[in-house]
Design an enzyme around this catalytic site. Structure first.
Site, mmCIF file in Angstrom:
data_model
loop_
_atom_site.group_PDB
_atom_site.id
_atom_site.type_symbol
_atom_site.label_atom_id
_atom_site.label_comp_id
_atom_site.label_asym_id
_atom_site.label_seq_id
_atom_site.Cartn_x
_atom_site.Cartn_y
_atom_site.Cartn_z
ATOM 1 N N THR A 11 0.828 -1.212 0.000
ATOM 2 C CA THR A 11 0.000 0.000 0.000
ATOM 3 C C THR A 11 0.858 1.255 0.000
ATOM 4 O OG1 THR A 11 -1.553 1.287 1.381
ATOM 5 C CG2 THR A 11 -0.092 -0.219 2.523
ATOM 6 N N TYR A 27 -2.360 0.184 10.751
ATOM 7 C CA TYR A 27 -2.449 -0.385 9.408
ATOM 8 C C TYR A 27 -1.154 -0.151 8.633
ATOM 9 C CZ TYR A 27 -3.876 -0.871 4.518
ATOM 10 O OH TYR A 27 -3.946 -1.226 3.189
#
Length: 348
Positions: free
Chosen positions: A128, A168
């Site tokens: 990501t 995250y």
């Protein structure tokens, strides 16, 4: 010669099921590893299984022994697409342990299974842009409806310093580095794809994850949306089929791609702010979207744009689907599945 097989972890998710269909169409054996805990995954799996023979194993990536068994039982395993993840920043803040176990430990379990396997597939890991953090050192200019980098017209490249922000970001970033290092230390063929915002059909977006799909669904259903921050946040967006093209390129050019990290997104030519997306959707649907305001979310980047020149230079790849075409396809899918989505979002 044995038919090659592909293992897609999280294969009933949005990206996973789209990739699984591509390999079904190619005639591969497709193995989908998914617990179906995420809303929409059961519908995606049924859709997949209506298209061809898909072997579904309801295994959690946190179960090391079960993951090892799945991989050991696929002697013709040629490709692993590791898509399984806890994918919402807000959820990671609320439950950081679960986030860590799914994203970091789950990835570690896949790597360990591959390290000890007889087969030698290519592993593509869905990382990501959040591994770069909030990019606070990057000068940003505020324009009428969007933010923009003051000094990076081509976006953020792979050499940008890592700066994990939010649980995250830490769990995905840690897994990103484990994947890289297992390639170096143990000779596993791995590629890290640091993905920006991926969108397209079969994305059951909710407020916490899949913002472009969520806004499209809300617009079609007449639901209000909440703007966190001022709405000028910008992301580059990539249509999902163009992402699957990248996965195929990695496999076809395995020797060239192995051990590498690539930023994968729509690039500077395919960017949207929240406010710009709302305008487009109001034009598509012919109705105004009701909106509310709230504070910025933790770790939110005012602007993130992928520098995709690395992919272009190595493999002559560029996105084929522009925002107008991709958004129209997504909206068409949402409109065609309006009833299912109404039921789904009544329960969210």
């Amino acid at each position: 010669m044995n038919t090659p097989s592909v293992l897609v972890t999280g294969g009933a998710g949005f990206i996973g099921c789209t990739a699984a269909r591509r390999y079904l169409d190619k005639g591969w054996r497709v193995v989908v590893l998914d617990t179906l805990y995420r809303r929409g995954s059961e519908q995606n799996l049924r859709w997949l299984q209506s298209l061809g023979p898909v072997h579904h194993v309801p295994v959690d990536v946190r179960d090391a022994q079960a993951v090892r068994s799945v991989i050991d039982n696929e002697p013709a395993l040629a490709l692993v697409l590791h898509m399984a993840a806890q994918s919402a920043v807000t959820t990671s803040v609320q439950n950081p342990r679960e986030d860590l176990e799914i994203n970091l430990l789950g990835t570690f379990n896949v790597l360990e299974a591959l390290r000890n396997a007889d087969s030698r597939p290519l592993l593509v890991y869905a990382s990501t842009n959040k591994v770069y953090g909030r990019l606070e050192a990057e000068p940003v200019v505020a324009q009428d409806q969007r933010y923009a980098f003051a000094e990076r017209p081509d976006g953020i490249g792979e050499t940008m310093a890592l700066d994990f922000h939010s649980p995250y970001g830490c769990s995905k970033g840690g897994a990103d580095q484990y994947v890289r290092d297992y390639g170096r230390i143990y000779g596993i063929d791995t590629v890290v794809a640091r993905q920006s915002c991926i969108y397209g059909p079969r994305q059951f977006g909710v407020e916490d994850q899949g913002w472009l799909a969520w806004f499209t669904i809300a617009a079609e259903l007449g639901r209000p949306v909440t703007i966190y921050g001022d709405g000028k946040q910008v992301r580059d967006v990539l249509y999902v089929e163009d992402l699957i093209d990248v996965f195929e390129i990695f496999y076809d050019h395995r020797d060239q791609a192995s051990g590498r990290v690539f930023n994968v997104g729509g690039g500077p030519a395919n960017t949207l702010s929240l406010l710009e997306l709302i305008e487009r959707l109001e034009t598509l649907t012919g109705r105004r979207i009701e909106r509310a305001s709230a504070d910025w979310r933790p770790g939110d980047q005012p602007v993130y744009v992928s520098d995709i020149r690395g992919l272009e230079a190595e493999f002559a790849w560029r996105p084929r689907t522009d925002i107008t075409e991709g958004l129209a396809r997504l909206h068409q899918w949402v409109a065609e599945h309006r009833g299912v989505l109404q039921t789904f979002h009544r329960c969210v």
